[in-house]
Design a protein around this motif. Structure first.
Motif, short mmCIF file in Angstrom:
data_model
loop_
_atom_site.label_atom_id
_atom_site.label_comp_id
_atom_site.label_asym_id
_atom_site.label_seq_id
_atom_site.Cartn_x
_atom_site.Cartn_y
_atom_site.Cartn_z
N ALA A 111 0.82 -1.21 0.00
CA ALA A 111 0.00 0.00 0.00
C ALA A 111 0.86 1.26 0.00
O ALA A 111 0.59 2.22 -0.75
CB ALA A 111 -0.92 0.00 1.22
N LYS A 135 0.86 4.09 -2.99
CA LYS A 135 0.54 5.48 -2.69
C LYS A 135 1.69 6.40 -3.11
O LYS A 135 1.46 7.50 -3.63
CB LYS A 135 0.27 5.64 -1.20
N GLN A 177 -11.84 5.57 -8.51
CA GLN A 177 -12.33 5.05 -7.24
C GLN A 177 -11.92 3.61 -7.03
O GLN A 177 -11.66 3.18 -5.90
CB GLN A 177 -13.87 5.17 -7.17
N TRP A 236 -9.12 2.30 -7.73
CA TRP A 236 -7.75 2.29 -7.18
C TRP A 236 -7.78 2.55 -5.68
O TRP A 236 -7.12 1.87 -4.91
CB TRP A 236 -6.91 3.34 -7.90
N TYR A 237 -8.56 3.54 -5.28
CA TYR A 237 -8.68 3.84 -3.85
C TYR A 237 -9.25 2.65 -3.08
O TYR A 237 -8.81 2.35 -1.96
CB TYR A 237 -9.56 5.07 -3.63
N ALA A 238 -10.22 1.96 -3.68
CA ALA A 238 -10.82 0.80 -3.02
C ALA A 238 -9.79 -0.32 -2.86
O ALA A 238 -9.74 -1.00 -1.83
CB ALA A 238 -12.03 0.30 -3.82
N VAL A 298 -6.50 0.03 -2.58
CA VAL A 298 -5.55 0.42 -1.54
C VAL A 298 -6.19 0.31 -0.17
O VAL A 298 -5.54 -0.11 0.81
CB VAL A 298 -5.05 1.86 -1.79
N GLU A 299 -7.47 0.64 -0.06
CA GLU A 299 -8.17 0.52 1.23
C GLU A 299 -8.22 -0.93 1.68
O GLU A 299 -8.04 -1.23 2.88
CB GLU A 299 -9.59 1.07 1.08
N LYS A 300 -8.41 -1.85 0.75
CA LYS A 300 -8.40 -3.28 1.11
C LYS A 300 -7.02 -3.70 1.58
O LYS A 300 -6.89 -4.49 2.52
CB LYS A 300 -8.83 -4.12 -0.10
N ASP A 320 -4.90 -1.84 3.11
CA ASP A 320 -4.71 -1.28 4.44
C ASP A 320 -5.33 -2.14 5.53
O ASP A 320 -4.95 -2.04 6.70
CB ASP A 320 -5.30 0.14 4.51
N SER A 321 -6.28 -2.98 5.15
CA SER A 321 -6.96 -3.83 6.14
C SER A 321 -6.37 -5.24 6.21
O SER A 321 -6.81 -6.06 7.01
CB SER A 321 -8.46 -3.93 5.81
N ARG A 322 -5.37 -5.53 5.37
CA ARG A 322 -4.76 -6.86 5.33
C ARG A 322 -3.41 -6.86 6.03
O ARG A 322 -2.75 -5.84 6.17
CB ARG A 322 -4.58 -7.33 3.88
#
Length: 223
Positions: free
Chosen positions: A188, A192, A203, A205-207, A209-211, A213-215
């Motif tokens: 991530a 970034k 959007q 791409w942002y989704a 990266v957000e996933k 961040d949770s892994r």
């Protein structure tokens, strides 16, 4: 064959390299000529061309992120077949990268690379060069030791229009023995940082990266 670094759009070799890029890659993968002025002057971005008889017959761009201790192969183009250009570029690139890492006094954890998935991308001709065919390129990366990251990958268009580019895998070559996954936070952070150059991002791409961040980690799979 000579290996020469490009640091200015005023270099006549840059025009030849940019024309080669436009011949081989689809438009969304090619940054506009004038937009290269800044990146070429960045000491961390290393752009080299293979020159034979005054002509650019191949090129590669790569960079080393000292803080993250990872590198990225932005692109490699082999513009002629049967000349040994691919091995020449790979050898010279590795020598230069290792020298940069040594000068920084750091360890190189690994190197990222994007590669087209030929099962998803069927309409691109890649300049009619079989050596640039996605099937061939994936086999080359596999032989070099690259594996793909286990995620649905998308990246922003280099046409800077905010559109999503599909059909690629993000791959990683490890320099640590027994490394079968990459920390998701590292992936991530890399994405970034790498795509901070593009202000407009889709959007999707942002989704992605957000996933990340949770892994905890992202597995490395065979290409």
């Amino acid at each position: 064959m000579d290996y020469k670094r490009i640091t200015s759009i005023e270099d006549p070799l840059f025009k030849k390299m940019h024309d080669l890029m436009k011949d081989v890659f689809p438009p969304e993968e090619v940054l506009a000529f004038e937009d290269w002025a800044g990146p070429l002057q960045d000491p961390g971005i290393r752009v080299f061309v293979a020159v034979e008889d005054g002509e650019v017959v191949g090129c590669t761009e790569y960079r080393f992120y000292e803080e993250m201790q990872v590198a990225m192969t932005d692109f490699t183009i082999v513009g002629r077949e049967g000349r040994g250009i691919g091995p020449f570029l790979a050898k010279k690139r590795q020598e230069d990268l290792f020298a940069v890492v040594k000068e920084a006094g750091k360890e190189l954890i690994g190197m990222f690379a994007e590669i087209y998935n030929p099962y998803l991308v069927k309409d691109y001709e890649f300049g009619g060069l079989m050596v640039m065919n996605p099937f061939v390129r994936r086999e080359v990366l596999a032989h070099l030791g690259y594996r793909k990251l286990d995620l649905d990958y998308v990246h922003p268009s280099w046409q800077q229009d905010g559109e999503a580019v599909h059909g690629l895998d993000l791959c990683f070559l490890t320099y640590r023995a027994g490394m079968d996954s990459v920390p998701a936070a590292l992936v991530a952070q890399f994405l970034k940082t790498y795509y901070s150059a593009l202000p407009e991002k889709p959007q999707e791409w942002y989704a992605m990266v957000e996933k990340l961040d949770s892994r905890e980690s992202v597995s490395l799979l065979a290409i």
